[in-house]
Design an enzyme around this catalytic site. Structure first.
Site, PDB file in Angstrom:
ATOM      1  N   LEU A  26       0.805  -0.988   0.076  1.00  0.00           N
ATOM      2  CA  LEU A  26       0.096  -0.008  -0.347  1.00  0.00           C
ATOM      3  C   LEU A  26       0.840   1.567  -0.058  1.00  0.00           C
ATOM      4  O   LEU A  26       0.344   1.956  -0.628  1.00  0.00           O
ATOM      5  CB  LEU A  26      -1.261   0.118   1.571  1.00  0.00           C
ATOM      6  CG  LEU A  26      -2.114   0.921   1.186  1.00  0.00           C
ATOM      7  CD1 LEU A  26      -3.021   0.454   0.253  1.00  0.00           C
ATOM      8  CD2 LEU A  26      -2.642   0.655   2.329  1.00  0.00           C
TER       9      LEU A  26
ATOM     10  N   ILE B  48      11.856   0.221   6.955  1.00  0.00           N
ATOM     11  CA  ILE B  48      12.489  -0.361   7.060  1.00  0.00           C
ATOM     12  C   ILE B  48      13.999  -0.231   6.529  1.00  0.00           C
ATOM     13  O   ILE B  48      15.111  -0.780   6.247  1.00  0.00           O
ATOM     14  CB  ILE B  48      12.659  -1.371   7.851  1.00  0.00           C
ATOM     15  CG1 ILE B  48      13.212  -2.434   8.368  1.00  0.00           C
ATOM     16  CG2 ILE B  48      11.765  -2.378   7.227  1.00  0.00           C
ATOM     17  CD1 ILE B  48      13.252  -1.434  10.360  1.00  0.00           C
TER      18      ILE B  48
ATOM     19  N   TYR C 162      -1.208 -10.537  14.098  1.00  0.00           N
ATOM     20  CA  TYR C 162      -1.558  -9.663  13.477  1.00  0.00           C
ATOM     21  C   TYR C 162      -3.037  -8.739  13.469  1.00  0.00           C
ATOM     22  O   TYR C 162      -3.407  -7.342  13.529  1.00  0.00           O
ATOM     23  CB  TYR C 162      -1.399  -9.892  11.758  1.00  0.00           C
ATOM     24  CG  TYR C 162      -2.241  -8.418  11.215  1.00  0.00           C
ATOM     25  CD1 TYR C 162      -1.551  -7.580  10.581  1.00  0.00           C
ATOM     26  CD2 TYR C 162      -3.279  -9.064  10.151  1.00  0.00           C
ATOM     27  CE1 TYR C 162      -1.905  -6.222   9.735  1.00  0.00           C
ATOM     28  CE2 TYR C 162      -3.606  -7.735   9.303  1.00  0.00           C
ATOM     29  CZ  TYR C 162      -2.824  -7.098   8.813  1.00  0.00           C
ATOM     30  OH  TYR C 162      -3.375  -6.337   8.022  1.00  0.00           O
TER      31      TYR C 162
HETATM   32  C1  AKB Z   1      -3.887 -10.004   4.619  1.00  0.00           C
HETATM   33  O1  AKB Z   1      -3.704 -11.174   4.046  1.00  0.00           O
HETATM   34  O2  AKB Z   1      -2.524 -10.225   6.205  1.00  0.00           O
HETATM   35  C2  AKB Z   1      -3.290  -8.249   5.085  1.00  0.00           C
HETATM   36  C3  AKB Z   1      -5.298  -7.722   5.282  1.00  0.00           C
HETATM   37  C4  AKB Z   1      -6.963  -8.292   5.262  1.00  0.00           C
HETATM   38  O3  AKB Z   1      -4.988  -7.424   5.899  1.00  0.00           O
HETATM   39  N1  AKB Z   1      -4.206  -8.625   3.633  1.00  0.00           N
END
Ligand code: AKB
Length: 317
Positions: free
Chosen positions: A13, A35, A139
């Site tokens: 992005l 980075i 995440y």
């Molecule tokens: C991922 O697949 O981890 C990313 C998202 C959907 O945040 N593209």
């Protein structure tokens, strides 16, 4: 006089947003960092590890930064290999950005959240803005917590934090890395090279996606919206399109009738199954007039045309 800082400028992005911000504000007003530093036709991407609080604060002070786009993060699939490091990179860096924004009175801060904030309990179809969040990946956990921190800094200190929950982003300009939705970009690269694709998700797994042009436009529109219109300070659901691997294959076959896909689901299948298949973005529509422009065949048309152009240029060199 805006002075823009981007972290993670070299990512999928970041690469495209950097160009869009340079077009909007001019090269000299955009401080691109990553980075992995490098120089290209748009100028330099300077070295910054956003986990290094002093480095970040010095840059913000020295460059009189007025807006930050904090894109540095490890994504859903690669994040699972080292959860503690992923948490540090995704969340510590975000706290550094928020603290620096508070201290140095940065005017606006952008935080990219994700559909990964949703988990097993969420309704999968037209998942709402206020759906319960029980993310499965580190995440997703870091994004869900990051949203709350953004909201906290807004309500407690008045930092103008704005955020979008991005679906999987599809673009021809840059490659994704380490996400669960990456297949939707990889598949086009295989198709234009007349190669078969092995998909790591099963053919019926529908996920929310968005075309890069729409994702960039959403980001700029949200950041440009009048402050009083922004009613959600955690993060906005935005809808682009939704499709399964089988549906994208069918779309690509309109250009490449002999294209074939084999399905070999791996650990990413479980991540995808816990995410929404489609998103309700009524609130983004209402607050800042969001609406996507690209549907599946529009995406295929543009991806294939642009990737072919690049391929032909490479052949000429
Ligand atoms: C991922 O697949 O981890 C990313 C998202 C959907 O945040 N593209």
């Amino acid at each position: 006089m805006e002075r823009i800082l981007i972290t993670g400028s070299g990512g999928q992005l970041g690469t495209v947003l950097r160009k869009a911000l340079i077009d909007k504000y001019g090269t000299e007003r955009v401080v691109a960092t990553d980075i992995r530093p490098r120089t290209d036709e748009f100028g330099s991407i300077d070295l910054l590890n956003a986990v290094d609080r002093n480095g970040l604060e010095n840059l913000i002070k020295e460059q009189s930064i007025t807006q930050i786009y904090h894109l540095a993060a490890i994504l859903s699939a690669s994040g699972e290999a080292d959860p503690v490091r992923t948490w540090d990179i995704n969340l510590k860096s975000w706290l550094n950005v928020l603290e620096a924004a508070r201290k140095y009175k940065v005017e606006k801060v952008f935080f990219p959240s994700s559909i990964a904030v949703f988990g097993a309990s969420a309704n999968k179809v037209d998942t709402s803005q206020t759906e319960y969040l029980d993310p499965l990946t580190v995440y997703g956990i870091s994004k869900a917590a990051g949203e709350q921190w953004g909201n906290y800094y807004f309500s407690k200190f008045g930092v103008d934090v704005r955020s979008i929950r991005y679906p999987g982003v599809i673009g021809h300009e840059s490659l994704p890395g380490g996400g669960t939705t990456d297949y939707a970009v990889e598949i086009y690269h295989k198709a234009i090279n007349n190669e078969a694709y092995t998909c790591y998700l099963s053919k019926n797994t529908a996920l929310p996606m968005i075309y890069m042009a729409d994702a960039i436009r959403a980001t700029l529109e949200l950041m440009d919206a009048p402050k009083e219109k922004i009613k959600t300070r955690t993060s906005y659901n935005i809808n682009g399109l939704s499709f399964t691997p089988e549906e994208i294959t069918r779309s690509i076959k309109k250009w490449y009738p002999n294209f074939t896909v084999e399905y070999q689901p791996d650990f990413r299948q479980k991540i995808a199954e816990n995410w929404p298949s489609s998103i309700d973005d009524t609130q983004a529509q209402r607050d800042w007039n969001w609406s996507p422009h690209y549907q599946l065949d529009d995406v295929s048309n543009e991806m294939i045309a642009e990737l072919r152009k690049k391929q032909n240029l490479l052949k000429e060199v």
